[in-house]
Scaffold this motif. Structure first.
Motif, PDB file in Angstrom:
ATOM      1  N   ALA A 290     -13.345 -37.387   9.977  1.00 38.43           N
ATOM      2  CA  ALA A 290     -13.929 -38.515  10.702  1.00 38.43           C
ATOM      3  C   ALA A 290     -13.364 -38.631  12.109  1.00 38.43           C
ATOM      4  N   ASP A 291     -12.143 -38.152  12.299  1.00 40.54           N
ATOM      5  CA  ASP A 291     -11.510 -38.251  13.610  1.00 40.54           C
ATOM      6  C   ASP A 291     -11.619 -36.947  14.404  1.00 40.54           C
ATOM      7  N   TRP A 292     -12.658 -36.163  14.146  1.00 39.98           N
ATOM      8  CA  TRP A 292     -12.775 -34.853  14.796  1.00 39.98           C
ATOM      9  C   TRP A 292     -12.723 -34.958  16.320  1.00 39.98           C
ATOM     10  N   ALA A 293     -13.250 -36.045  16.878  1.00 35.15           N
ATOM     11  CA  ALA A 293     -13.294 -36.185  18.334  1.00 35.15           C
ATOM     12  C   ALA A 293     -11.904 -36.359  18.934  1.00 35.15           C
ATOM     13  N   GLN A 294     -10.902 -36.680  18.112  1.00 36.84           N
ATOM     14  CA  GLN A 294      -9.545 -36.839  18.616  1.00 36.84           C
ATOM     15  C   GLN A 294      -8.838 -35.500  18.779  1.00 36.84           C
ATOM     16  N   PHE A 295      -9.420 -34.437  18.223  1.00 41.27           N
ATOM     17  CA  PHE A 295      -8.835 -33.111  18.356  1.00 41.27           C
ATOM     18  C   PHE A 295      -9.214 -32.530  19.719  1.00 41.27           C
ATOM     19  N   ARG A 296      -8.285 -31.788  20.297  1.00 40.05           N
ATOM     20  CA  ARG A 296      -8.542 -31.246  21.631  1.00 40.05           C
ATOM     21  C   ARG A 296      -9.517 -30.071  21.582  1.00 40.05           C
ATOM     22  N   TYR A 297      -9.530 -29.349  20.464  1.00 38.64           N
ATOM     23  CA  TYR A 297     -10.378 -28.159  20.359  1.00 38.64           C
ATOM     24  C   TYR A 297     -11.251 -28.260  19.096  1.00 38.64           C
ATOM     25  N   PRO A 298     -12.271 -29.114  19.122  1.00 35.80           N
ATOM     26  CA  PRO A 298     -13.111 -29.311  17.932  1.00 35.80           C
ATOM     27  C   PRO A 298     -14.262 -28.300  17.862  1.00 35.80           C
ATOM     28  N   PHE A 299     -14.015 -27.148  17.259  1.00 35.67           N
ATOM     29  CA  PHE A 299     -15.065 -26.144  17.082  1.00 35.67           C
ATOM     30  C   PHE A 299     -15.891 -26.499  15.840  1.00 35.67           C
ATOM     31  N   ILE A 300     -16.422 -27.711  15.823  1.00 35.24           N
ATOM     32  CA  ILE A 300     -17.154 -28.232  14.672  1.00 35.24           C
ATOM     33  C   ILE A 300     -18.638 -28.192  14.973  1.00 35.24           C
ATOM     34  N   TYR A 301     -19.399 -27.672  14.024  1.00 39.18           N
ATOM     35  CA  TYR A 301     -20.843 -27.527  14.219  1.00 39.18           C
ATOM     36  C   TYR A 301     -21.560 -28.855  14.003  1.00 39.18           C
ATOM     37  N   GLY A 302     -22.613 -29.081  14.794  1.00 39.75           N
ATOM     38  CA  GLY A 302     -23.542 -30.164  14.518  1.00 39.75           C
ATOM     39  C   GLY A 302     -23.135 -31.532  15.003  1.00 39.75           C
ATOM     40  N   GLN A 303     -21.984 -31.659  15.659  1.00 41.68           N
ATOM     41  CA  GLN A 303     -21.573 -32.960  16.174  1.00 41.68           C
ATOM     42  C   GLN A 303     -22.056 -33.123  17.611  1.00 41.68           C
ATOM     43  N   ALA A 304     -22.391 -34.331  17.971  1.00 39.81           N
ATOM     44  CA  ALA A 304     -22.963 -34.592  19.288  1.00 39.81           C
ATOM     45  C   ALA A 304     -21.871 -34.765  20.328  1.00 39.81           C
ATOM     46  N   ASP A 305     -22.135 -34.247  21.520  1.00 40.06           N
ATOM     47  CA  ASP A 305     -21.255 -34.461  22.658  1.00 40.06           C
ATOM     48  C   ASP A 305     -21.782 -35.677  23.421  1.00 40.06           C
ATOM     49  N   PRO A 306     -21.050 -36.791  23.415  1.00 43.73           N
ATOM     50  CA  PRO A 306     -21.570 -38.004  24.075  1.00 43.73           C
ATOM     51  C   PRO A 306     -21.811 -37.818  25.565  1.00 43.73           C
TER      52      PRO A 306
END
Length: 489
Positions: free
Chosen positions: A121-137
């Motif tokens: 849930a806190d993926w956006a707090q990571f500096r290098y989020p190589f996570i698929y499908g999440q939106a970049d605000p």
């Protein structure tokens, strides 16, 4: 009795304006029973000083609460909890809870046994989020989406907002899909051949319920983990067909297959693109064995390297292809808005099934999306996203090559992820846990594979939600974690 000002605290990390947060704080105090009728609130000046905000902010919050009859004003005496304010019900002493139900025996079916992708849930707090499908605000057009949402709240659109329209979808949204979205994939469809869904996954569920229950189904291996799970819950008899660098091999589909689920444009997760020849061969194979095809075209808008290949549905002359599309990947995943395209008898049954479960997607969301699409904001957003994702893709590939990492699959047309293969013996789950300590998120590939002993050394790197300037450093940290001698650390 006056309510002490010390009882008011603005919760950290809550969303909304200061005015809205103060309004919510007071309302929650009333609804919970902590603030009772006729009790006096702190003056606007005193509460503003206590919270460290401007007095006008508190005054505006109190004014809204006055309008909603949570508060009342008594001249120069100040603000009080209204006599008409809601009070929590008094149920008396609650019975002590002692759950004696054996839920392992009581549940007729279980849904928590499937292995799914983990997205913190806190993926956006990571500096290098190589996570698929999440939106970049930073990429999303917040201003125009907000304007479209406000327009959809207008009196002209009240019926769309308020009525139960389970027997139909927003006509403006359906018109845009039929006249603009589908023709870009070579698909022609009438309104009664289109159904709006709560995202692509809801569309896949509807297709599975109507087509796959108790039938022999062929799916790709590896594939989207939730597809495998929902097919199992539909009692489908699943055959997993290994994909290669070109996607699903049509000749490998078993003769007794009745339904084929495939991702031809961007194979999930390898990003392989099914060539035109294989698309024709797959349609021929399906006709030969009398199978239907469910085409999940979840990411066709992300074809920024070259124009997308024609959809299977556009080549279908028999009506045997059911097409699944989504706006959630190109807009934002929380939108949950997709669509099914198929022959009218199939769509009629899908609409009836949807109505029995969730009636219909919210009318306000449909109309907001219709305005956003028809006013040209969507196409402008796609062009901007394609340009930026193209830049990120170049940086990603250069960094991967510089560090000698191995790409197992990448979309020939674009996409927003790269499928990676670690050296033999590397467990991607262990690698992911190790990288978290360096503020790096990757997705282990195990859940994508069928069978009890899936390959352990695959992982996926998404680049939709990580800035270009951070990609090289993040890939470098992955390379460090994979370096010989570091795996035991």
């Amino acid at each position: 009795m006056a309510i002490p000002v010390e009882t008011f605290h603005l919760a950290p990390n809550t969303q909304g304006t200061l005015q809205a947060r103060i309004q919510q704080m007071v309302a929650e105090g009333i609804l919970s029973g902590r603030f009772r009728r006729s009790e006096k609130l702190p003056s606007t000046r005193r509460l503003a000083q206590h919270l460290g905000v401007s007095r006008i902010t508190v005054t505006l919050a109190y004014t809204e609460l006055l309008a909603n009859d949570y508060l009342t004003s008594r001249g120069r005496s100040g603000y009080f909890v209204s006599e008409n304010a809601p009070e929590p019900p008094d149920f008396g002493p609650l019975a002590p809870r002692n759950d004696r139900v054996d839920w392992s025996a009581a549940l007729s079916q279980r849904f928590t046994d499937a292995r799914r992708l983990e997205k913190p849930a806190d993926w956006a707090q990571f500096r290098y989020p190589f996570i698929y499908g999440q939106a970049d605000p930073k990429l999303f057009d917040h201003a125009n989406w907000r304007l479209c949402a406000m327009q959809a709240l207008g009196a002209k659109d009240f019926n769309t907002l308020a009525q139960d329209q389970f027997s139909m979808d927003d006509p403006e949204l359906v018109t845009f899909i039929a006249r603009h979205t589908l023709p870009r994939r070579g698909i022609l469809a009438a309104p009664d051949e289109i159904l709006v869904t709560l995202g692509a996954q809801n569309a896949l569920w509807l297709a599975a319920q109507l087509l796959a229950r108790g039938r022999r189904v062929a799916i790709e291996d590896p594939c989207y983990p939730d597809l495998r799970a929902l097919l199992r819950h539909s009692d489908a008899r699943i055959t997993s067909v290994a994909v290669d660098e070109k996607g699903l091999p049509p000749d490998a589909v078993p003769d007794d297959t009745q339904v084929i689920f495939t991702t031809p444009s961007h194979q999930c997760p390898t990003s392989a693109t099914l060539p035109r020849g294989r698309r024709t061969a797959l349609l021929k194979r399906a006709a030969q064995i009398g199978a239907l095809i469910v085409e999940d075209d979840y990411e066709f808008e992300m074809s920024f390297l070259r124009p997308p290949s024609p959809a299977l549905k556009s080549l279908d002359e028999d009506g045997r292809v059911i097409y699944v599309g989504s706006f959630s990947k190109s807009l934002f995943p929380g939108l949950r808005l997709g669509y099914l395209v198929g022959s009218a008898p199939f769509i009629a049954e899908a609409r009836a099934l949807r109505a029995s479960v969730l009636r219909h997607p919210p009318g306000h969301i449909q109309r907001t999306a219709a305005y956003f699409l028809s006013l040209g904001h969507y196409d402008a957003l796609i062009r901007r996203m394609s340009r930026i994702l193209g830049e990120r893709r170049q940086v990603m590939e250069a960094a991967i090559a510089a560090h000698g990492l191995e790409i197992a699959g990448k979309g020939a047309h674009g996409g927003s992820s790269v499928w990676m293969q670690a050296p033999p013996g590397v467990d991607a789950d262990d690698l992911a846990r190790k990288l978290r300590a360096s503020s790096v998120l990757i997705e282990p590939g195990g859940p994508f594979f069928a069978g009890p002993t899936p390959p352990r050394n695959y992982y996926r790197l998404g680049y939709s939600s990580i800035a270009s300037e951070r990609i090289a450093d993040g890939v470098g940290r992955i390379a460090e974690a994979l370096a010989p001698g570091s795996q035991g650390g």
